[in-house]
Design an enzyme around this catalytic site. Structure first.
Site, mmCIF file in Angstrom:
data_model
loop_
_atom_site.group_PDB
_atom_site.id
_atom_site.type_symbol
_atom_site.label_atom_id
_atom_site.label_comp_id
_atom_site.label_asym_id
_atom_site.label_seq_id
_atom_site.Cartn_x
_atom_site.Cartn_y
_atom_site.Cartn_z
ATOM 1 N N LYS A 1 34.275 77.380 -125.055
ATOM 2 C CA LYS A 1 34.472 77.493 -126.619
ATOM 3 C C LYS A 1 34.809 76.219 -127.366
ATOM 4 O O LYS A 1 33.885 75.963 -128.414
ATOM 5 C CB LYS A 1 35.816 78.531 -126.740
ATOM 6 N N ARG B 1 44.226 86.678 -130.398
ATOM 7 C CA ARG B 1 44.089 86.738 -129.173
ATOM 8 C C ARG B 1 45.030 87.870 -128.581
ATOM 9 O O ARG B 1 44.730 88.220 -127.358
ATOM 10 C CB ARG B 1 45.035 85.494 -128.276
ATOM 11 N N ARG C 1 38.698 70.491 -115.155
ATOM 12 C CA ARG C 1 38.489 70.006 -116.668
ATOM 13 C C ARG C 1 39.489 68.804 -116.837
ATOM 14 O O ARG C 1 40.710 68.946 -116.460
ATOM 15 C CB ARG C 1 38.960 71.223 -117.436
ATOM 16 N N ARG D 1 44.632 68.528 -118.444
ATOM 17 C CA ARG D 1 45.801 69.221 -119.511
ATOM 18 C C ARG D 1 47.112 69.720 -118.635
ATOM 19 O O ARG D 1 47.035 70.189 -117.672
ATOM 20 C CB ARG D 1 45.210 70.534 -120.134
ATOM 21 N N ARG E 1 47.318 82.562 -117.700
ATOM 22 C CA ARG E 1 46.342 82.735 -118.956
ATOM 23 C C ARG E 1 45.272 83.537 -118.533
ATOM 24 O O ARG E 1 45.160 84.446 -119.615
ATOM 25 C CB ARG E 1 45.775 81.269 -119.132
HETATM 26 P P1 AMP Z 1 43.700 77.107 -125.914
HETATM 27 O O1 AMP Z 1 43.734 75.687 -126.115
HETATM 28 O O2 AMP Z 1 42.994 77.736 -126.704
HETATM 29 O O3 AMP Z 1 43.506 77.209 -124.624
HETATM 30 O O4 AMP Z 1 45.302 77.510 -126.117
HETATM 31 C C1 AMP Z 1 46.316 76.687 -125.295
HETATM 32 C C2 AMP Z 1 47.695 77.655 -125.235
HETATM 33 O O5 AMP Z 1 48.086 77.724 -126.630
HETATM 34 C C3 AMP Z 1 47.686 78.810 -124.925
HETATM 35 O O6 AMP Z 1 47.601 79.252 -123.570
HETATM 36 C C4 AMP Z 1 48.637 79.566 -125.731
HETATM 37 O O7 AMP Z 1 49.999 79.352 -124.994
HETATM 38 C C5 AMP Z 1 48.748 78.837 -126.957
HETATM 39 N N1 AMP Z 1 47.882 79.578 -128.146
HETATM 40 C C6 AMP Z 1 46.582 78.999 -128.521
HETATM 41 N N2 AMP Z 1 46.215 79.991 -129.478
HETATM 42 C C7 AMP Z 1 47.068 81.027 -129.383
HETATM 43 C C8 AMP Z 1 47.155 82.302 -130.099
HETATM 44 N N3 AMP Z 1 46.267 82.755 -130.950
HETATM 45 N N4 AMP Z 1 48.328 83.134 -129.565
HETATM 46 C C9 AMP Z 1 49.285 82.688 -128.958
HETATM 47 N N5 AMP Z 1 49.324 81.705 -128.219
HETATM 48 C C10 AMP Z 1 48.432 80.667 -128.592
#
Ligand code: AMP
Length: 230
Positions: A17, A93, A130, A162, A173
């Site tokens: 994404k 989400r 990654r 990360r 996740r």
């Molecule tokens: P991502 O980079 O999109 O994988 O997001 C990394 C982490 O940020 C996720 O595993 C959540 O802990 C938090 N996070 C990001 N976006 C959201 C969201 N819309 N709702 C809740 N937690 C979020």
């Protein structure tokens, strides 16, 4: 080029994404709003909110809905998104977040939600390998590292794994994706706002498929508007 797209990108962690949103944002000239990037920036800045968010993210849990809705509501009221649109990456989400987004964008609703589809066994391998730039968030992998010594090709930042790409966090996740986020595919389908795009294959091929889905929706909207006007 079609200005003013308002998009949501759904898809498992590791589906690509972030990379695809960066490309689409450049093509359609709209802001790429990644809630994960916003939270990582806050955590790097070391605010109380950022440190709390970092702790939740490292465990692979979700930040509470009301907090995320507040962050996105504020961001979507800035001039760039109001005038040009947005590509949302990582939000909504949960169904609560999708309902809130529909209210926030009631005056100029989302055009399309795209489910970037990559099977779980493939994303597991991608997430383990990654690597990301700590400064600009550019994505690399063990198999495709930056040119010089884990230094970002784009901005010169350090390229690392990360903090939430550990085995236990990845598993949590993906579990939360299945329980909380996957239902949004049906949520957007019911509202005739969903396209599913195959996320496997070369980056350029995936970008092309995404653009085809977005342009088809924009074309349909234009035709609808013309029919209404005549
Ligand atoms: P991502 O980079 O999109 O994988 O997001 C990394 C982490 O940020 C996720 O595993 C959540 O802990 C938090 N996070 C990001 N976006 C959201 C969201 N819309 N709702 C809740 N937690 C979020």
């Amino acid at each position: 080029m079609i200005p003013g797209v308002r998009l949501v990108l759904l898809g498992r962690q590791g589906a690509g994404k972030g990379t695809q949103c960066t490309r689409l944002a450049r093509h359609y000239v709209v802001p790429h709003i990644s809630t994960g990037d916003m939270l990582r920036t806050a955590s790097k800045e070391g605010s109380e909110f950022g440190l709390k968010a970092a702790e939740i993210m490292e465990r692979g849990e979700l930040i509470p809905d009301d907090v995320m809705i507040g962050v996105v509501d504020e961001r979507l009221h800035k001039d760039d998104t109001k005038n040009r649109g947005f590509i949302l990456d990582g939000f909504p989400r949960t169904v609560v977040q999708a309902d809130a987004l529909a209210s926030i964008t009631a005056a100029a609703p989302v055009d399309l939600a795209i489910d970037l589809d990559v099977p779980e066994d493939i994303v597991l391998g991608r997430l383990a390998g990654r690597r990301v730039c700590v400064d600009c968030g550019a994505n690399y992998s063990e198999a495709a590292p930056p040119r010089y010594n884990w230094t970002c090709d784009i901005c010169g930042g350090e390229v690392v794994q990360r903090a939430d790409d550990t085995d236990s966090s990845i598993r949590r996740r993906l579990q939360l994706y299945a329980e909380e986020t996957a239902p949004l595919v049906a949520w957007y389908l019911e509202r005739d706002l969903l396209a599913t795009v195959d996320g496997l294959g070369a980056l350029d091929d995936v970008t092309f498929r995404l653009m085809r889905a977005i342009d088809a929706r924009a074309e349909a909207r234009r035709a609808e508007g013309m029919n209404r006007a005549t």
